[in-house]
Design a protein around this motif. Structure first.
Motif, PDB file in Angstrom:
ATOM      1  N   GLN A 172      -8.971   5.346   1.013  1.00 48.65           N
ATOM      2  CA  GLN A 172      -8.626   4.752  -0.270  1.00 48.65           C
ATOM      3  C   GLN A 172      -7.999   3.370  -0.085  1.00 48.65           C
ATOM      4  N   GLU A 173      -7.159   3.248   0.904  1.00 48.32           N
ATOM      5  CA  GLU A 173      -6.562   1.942   1.186  1.00 48.32           C
ATOM      6  C   GLU A 173      -7.642   0.943   1.590  1.00 48.32           C
TER       7      GLU A 173
ATOM      8  N   LEU B 219      -6.761  15.701   4.404  1.00 51.28           N
ATOM      9  CA  LEU B 219      -5.398  15.401   3.988  1.00 51.28           C
ATOM     10  C   LEU B 219      -4.476  15.373   5.197  1.00 51.28           C
TER      11      LEU B 219
ATOM     12  N   VAL C 183      -9.228  -0.175  -1.589  1.00 46.99           N
ATOM     13  CA  VAL C 183      -8.343  -1.085  -2.328  1.00 46.99           C
ATOM     14  C   VAL C 183      -8.353  -2.470  -1.690  1.00 46.99           C
ATOM     15  N   LEU C 184      -8.305  -2.506  -0.395  1.00 50.22           N
ATOM     16  CA  LEU C 184      -8.289  -3.801   0.295  1.00 50.22           C
ATOM     17  C   LEU C 184      -9.621  -4.530   0.121  1.00 50.22           C
TER      18      LEU C 184
ATOM     19  N   GLY D  21      -4.137   1.867  -7.817  1.00 43.08           N
ATOM     20  CA  GLY D  21      -4.966   0.922  -7.056  1.00 43.08           C
ATOM     21  C   GLY D  21      -4.908  -0.465  -7.660  1.00 43.08           C
TER      22      GLY D  21
ATOM     23  N   ARG E 261     -10.308  -7.290   7.416  1.00 44.89           N
ATOM     24  CA  ARG E 261     -10.202  -6.618   8.722  1.00 44.89           C
ATOM     25  C   ARG E 261      -9.379  -5.333   8.598  1.00 44.89           C
ATOM     26  N   MET E 262      -8.297  -5.427   7.804  1.00 41.46           N
ATOM     27  CA  MET E 262      -7.483  -4.220   7.598  1.00 41.46           C
ATOM     28  C   MET E 262      -8.303  -3.138   6.896  1.00 41.46           C
TER      29      MET E 262
ATOM     30  N   ILE F  84      -1.076  -7.493  -4.086  1.00 44.34           N
ATOM     31  CA  ILE F  84      -1.548  -8.178  -2.867  1.00 44.34           C
ATOM     32  C   ILE F  84      -2.164  -9.538  -3.223  1.00 44.34           C
ATOM     33  N   VAL F  85      -2.945  -9.576  -4.299  1.00 45.64           N
ATOM     34  CA  VAL F  85      -3.557 -10.852  -4.703  1.00 45.64           C
ATOM     35  C   VAL F  85      -2.470 -11.863  -5.072  1.00 45.64           C
TER      36      VAL F  85
ATOM     37  N   LEU G  56      -1.927   6.716  -5.011  1.00 45.46           N
ATOM     38  CA  LEU G  56      -3.214   6.147  -4.626  1.00 45.46           C
ATOM     39  C   LEU G  56      -4.210   7.219  -4.187  1.00 45.46           C
ATOM     40  N   CYS G  57      -3.711   8.245  -3.484  1.00 50.00           N
ATOM     41  CA  CYS G  57      -4.627   9.214  -2.894  1.00 50.00           C
ATOM     42  C   CYS G  57      -4.765  10.479  -3.723  1.00 50.00           C
ATOM     43  N   ASN G  58      -3.638  11.015  -4.141  1.00 50.61           N
ATOM     44  CA  ASN G  58      -3.711  12.311  -4.793  1.00 50.61           C
ATOM     45  C   ASN G  58      -2.934  12.347  -6.101  1.00 50.61           C
TER      46      ASN G  58
ATOM     47  N   PRO H 104      -8.239  10.476   3.701  1.00 55.74           N
ATOM     48  CA  PRO H 104      -8.478  10.028   2.319  1.00 55.74           C
ATOM     49  C   PRO H 104      -7.599   8.830   1.964  1.00 55.74           C
ATOM     50  N   ARG H 105      -6.323   8.895   2.370  1.00 54.85           N
ATOM     51  CA  ARG H 105      -5.456   7.762   2.067  1.00 54.85           C
ATOM     52  C   ARG H 105      -5.940   6.496   2.762  1.00 54.85           C
TER      53      ARG H 105
ATOM     54  N   ARG I 162      -9.251   0.422   8.493  1.00 50.39           N
ATOM     55  CA  ARG I 162      -8.948   1.685   7.828  1.00 50.39           C
ATOM     56  C   ARG I 162     -10.217   2.522   7.638  1.00 50.39           C
TER      57      ARG I 162
ATOM     58  N   ILE J 246      -3.656  -3.855  -5.867  1.00 48.42           N
ATOM     59  CA  ILE J 246      -4.533  -5.031  -5.767  1.00 48.42           C
ATOM     60  C   ILE J 246      -3.844  -6.248  -6.380  1.00 48.42           C
TER      61      ILE J 246
ATOM     62  N   GLU K 136       0.295  19.101  -1.371  1.00 47.48           N
ATOM     63  CA  GLU K 136      -0.821  18.424  -2.026  1.00 47.48           C
ATOM     64  C   GLU K 136      -2.004  19.378  -2.158  1.00 47.48           C
TER      65      GLU K 136
ATOM     66  N   LEU L 176     -11.474  -4.313  -2.493  1.00 49.10           N
ATOM     67  CA  LEU L 176     -11.403  -4.858  -3.860  1.00 49.10           C
ATOM     68  C   LEU L 176     -10.529  -6.113  -3.898  1.00 49.10           C
ATOM     69  N   CYS L 177      -9.479  -6.097  -3.099  1.00 49.43           N
ATOM     70  CA  CYS L 177      -8.627  -7.296  -3.007  1.00 49.43           C
ATOM     71  C   CYS L 177      -9.440  -8.483  -2.501  1.00 49.43           C
TER      72      CYS L 177
ATOM     73  N   LEU M 134       0.836  -1.204   0.000  1.00 54.44           N
ATOM     74  CA  LEU M 134       0.000   0.000   0.000  1.00 54.44           C
ATOM     75  C   LEU M 134       0.872   1.255   0.000  1.00 54.44           C
TER      76      LEU M 134
END
Lengths: 61, 683
Positions: free
Chosen positions: B105-106, B96, B109-110, A36, B495-496, A43-44, A26-28, B101-102, B500, A40, B85, B112-113, A19
């Protein structure tokens, strides 16, 4: 590192490293979706590697 | 607890190095040129570990490592890049600063994983080599089975048939690998010939072969009789020729011939001596006077020597010519007698040789018959037909042995031939019967071959099934473990992600969704009144009530879109970051420090001065923690120091020397040029 014997703490560290590797994008960043997807996929792949190793060890035994 | 010491780790580029006695300082300025290791020195604050660790002092003044979650450590470490930023509104700025946001977003992403892992079902396993090998073996055996039906019923049917042929019992076993092998070995159909025939075959062949050789090379008895007749004929002929008596046989005739030869030789010798005497007398008379008178050696009358010589000469000439003819006849007789003797001796030797051969042949015949007789004794279990045939043969042999005990005759040979013919008949019959049995045995051998092939096939299938089962079990267990592993990691990632998400919500609620945070932010930006009135005029517009997006608006109602320069962006982000850090510090949930790494990057001098003024003016009440600032700008550092001391903070200024990168490893270390401490200035 033997991925099949990875502890949960080690796995968390691995995931957070992945990450963090794309945190800026990822964020900005300009391409957050691509970042992303990279995270993904990474990690997969890591998870599948641990599971594949687990199955391989079972067949060898 | 306050930061007292920073100890660099072995992976730190400027290792080794320590920064000590920090517990009394409220504001620590790290001043040094680019490359002097400022960021490296502060890196343990961002991520403690191999880069270094941060220690505080407990109540007993013992060093204790200061740790917190990665989340709070990142919130308290404000890099210049983060300050640059983009920000669109107050929510963005505060968010920020709070990293929400990070984190959000994480979390996304997780999640989606998790979905991808759940949909992928995990990796697929390859077919193991042992299974492929067994399958190949099975297919090879299957090809060898040809037209045999590949069923256990066929296998058992063949087993029953073979068992019947072998005099065994077939129970109809399944072709298990450990059982079928021994059963098949016991069902090999052994060849059952004429029992006893093979044991006697050699003796019979010897008997037959001896008789055949006798026929091939001639009969010794006949040769003996022929020699005997020739010898007798020669004896008769010589007896007639020389008027000999045949009594005594050949030796007597030989003796008579030798005697006659001796007499003849003596006669020749006498004649030779007489001639010698006459020659001596003539020589004597020739030496004396021919007028003298002397008795005639022939008629003994007294006469003159000359007359005697004349008569002797005439007599000698007369006797000399007749004597030569007679002597020649006698010598020819001796030659003829020698030839006759040689003939007799030759005939006699032939006869003796034939007699010897006949005797040897007779002896050998006896030996063979006696040997065969001892070997052709029937045993228990022998074929009845064969036993009867042997009995007849034995009778004939015994009869021959009695009749021809010490001589060889044509009759003996003829009877021997009859015995051999009888043995040949038995041998032919035995071989015929064995051929019939062998013909009957061949189908059983074919059945056994099929039986074996089918057994191998069924065993291979059994083994293959067992391996497949074992592999299935193993694969099932492996799949189970894999699924468990996958589920474990999926749950971990989920869980992560949830942590988050909650963290982002918490950060937002703590940092943004409180009037305290919004007021603190606005109090901070108002300090830019003298430097940037426009920036100082920014206000929080609206509240969470009914407003999804509380914009940070300008005081100018016509300026609907917030447009910030890079310097203004840094200031807004810095205000937001310090606001968040202050909230966390006051709440006691964060770390007792705020680190700003090169906050004036990309700022012009005016903005840099504004940041120095702004940052230095933050009081301990507004931000109740130690502030670490690194900068290469000495002017900025001085302004910061002056402003901070005026705001009531104790300032520690750490000067670093340039660190030579890529130099000798022993020289790559933190180089502290000086440490200055400035007490607070209270107005």
């Amino acid at each position: 590192m033997v991925v099949s014997n990875m502890t949960e703490a080690e796995m968390i560290e691995q995931i957070e490293d992945r990450l963090a590797s794309e945190a800026g994008q990822l964020c900005n960043g300009d391409r957050p979706l691509a970042a992303g997807k990279r995270v993904i996929d990474s990690i997969v792949a890591l998870i599948q590697e641990t599971c594949q190793t687990t199955q391989g060890e079972s067949q060898e035994s | 607890m306050r930061v007292a010491k920073v100890v660099l780790g072995k992976d730190n580029p400027v290792f080794p190095g320590t920064l000590t006695d920090l517990q009394d300082a409220d504001f620590i300025i790290i001043l040094g040129p680019n490359g002097s290791g400022k960021t490296s020195l502060l890196s343990p604050f961002r991520k403690p570990g191999s880069m270094g660790r941060v220690y505080g002092l407990d109540a007993d003044h013992r060093a204790e490592e200061l740790t917190s979650s990665t989340q709070y450590q990142s919130l308290a470490f404000i890099a210049s890049q983060a300050l640059m930023e983009k920000v669109q509104n107050l929510r963005d700025a505060i968010a920020l600063a709070s990293n929400s946001p990070r984190v959000q977003q994480e979390s996304t992403v997780l999640q989606l994983c998790v979905r991808q892992l759940e949909s992928s079902g995990g990796p697929q396993s390859d077919e193991p080599p042992i299974l492929r090998q067994l399958q190949r073996t099975y297919l090879d055996l299957d090809a060898r089975c040809g037209g045999i039906r590949r069923t256990t019923e066929t296998y058992n049917a063949l087993g029953r048939k073979l068992a019947s042929a072998c005099g065994r019992h077939w129970n109809g076993f399944e072709p298990r690998p450990d059982l079928a092998v021994s059963l098949e070995a016991s069902l090999v159909p052994a060849f059952a010939g004429v029992r006893g025939f093979q044991e006697c075959a050699v003796s019979l062949q010897r008997l037959i072969g001896f008789a055949r050789d006798t026929d091939t090379f001639g009969s010794p008895a006949q040769r003996l009789r022929s020699a005997h007749e020739q010898l007798a004929r020669a004896v008769d002929e010589l007896c007639t020729r020389y008027r000999l008596t045949s009594a005594g046989g050949c030796p007597a005739v030989v003796s008579q011939l030798e005697h006659q030869k001796q007499v003849t030789q003596e006669l020749i010798d006498a004649k030779d001596r007489l001639s010698a005497c006459r020659r001596a007398a003539l020589k004597y008379l020739a030496g004396i006077s021919q007028e003298s008178r002397a008795p005639c050696p022939v008629c003994e009358q007294d006469m003159h020597v000359s007359q005697v010589l004349t008569r002797l000469s005439e007599q000698g000439q007369h006797e000399g010519s007749g004597a030569d003819q007679e002597t020649a006849g006698l010598r020819a007789l001796i030659v003829e007698i020698d030839r006759s003797l040689h003939l007799l001796q030759s005939r006699s030797a032939d006869h003796a040789r034939c007699l010897q051969n006949a005797l040897e042949h007779s002896e050998k015949s006896k030996q063979i018959l006696q040997s065969v007789l001892s070997r052709l004794t029937p045993a228990d279990g022998w074929d009845p037909w064969f036993c009867d045939a042997l009995a007849d043969l034995r009778v004939e042999i015994e009869r021959w042995l009695v009749a021809h005990s010490d001589a060889t005759t044509a009759e003996a040979e003829r009877q021997f031939g009859q015995i051999a013919t009888l043995a040949g008949g038995i041998d032919d019959e035995g071989q015929l019967r064995e051929r019939r049995l062998r013909n009957d045995h061949e189908p059983l051998l074919r059945d056994f071959d099929q039986f074996q092939r089918l057994g191998c096939l069924l065993r291979a299938r059994h083994e293959l099934n067992a391996v497949v089962y074992r592999l299935d079990v193993g694969r099932h267990e492996a799949d189970l473990r894999r699924r468990q592993q996958l589920a474990r990691w999926t749950q971990l990632i989920a869980r992560m992600a949830e942590e988050r998400r909650v963290q982002a919500e918490t950060d937002r609620s703590q940092a943004l969704d409180t009037p305290e945070a919004q007021g603190a932010f606005q109090r901070l930006v108002t300090r830019f009144e003298e430097v940037d009135p426009w920036l100082a005029g920014l206000r929080y517009d609206g509240s969470e009530d009914g407003r999804k997006n509380p914009y940070l608006r300008s005081v100018d109602p016509g300026e609907s879109v917030l447009k910030l320069s890079e310097g203004q962006t840094v200031v807004v982000n810095l205000g937001a970051a310090l606001t968040v850090a202050g909230v966390l510090a006051r709440a006691g949930s964060g770390v007792p420090w705020v680190v700003l790494d090169e906050p004036t990057n990309a700022l012009d001098q005016t903005s840099s001065n504004a940041v120095a003024e702004y940052l230095g003016s933050v009081t301990m009440r507004e931000l109740p923690c130690q502030i670490f600032v690194s900068t290469f700008d000495e002017g900025f550092a001085i302004r910061l120091r002056e402003r901070a001391t005026r705001a009531g903070r104790t300032v520690r200024l750490v000067r670093l020397n340039y660190h030579e990168r890529g130099g000798i490893p022993s020289e790559r270390r933190l180089r502290i040029a000086g440490i200055e401490t400035y007490p607070p200035q209270h107005p």
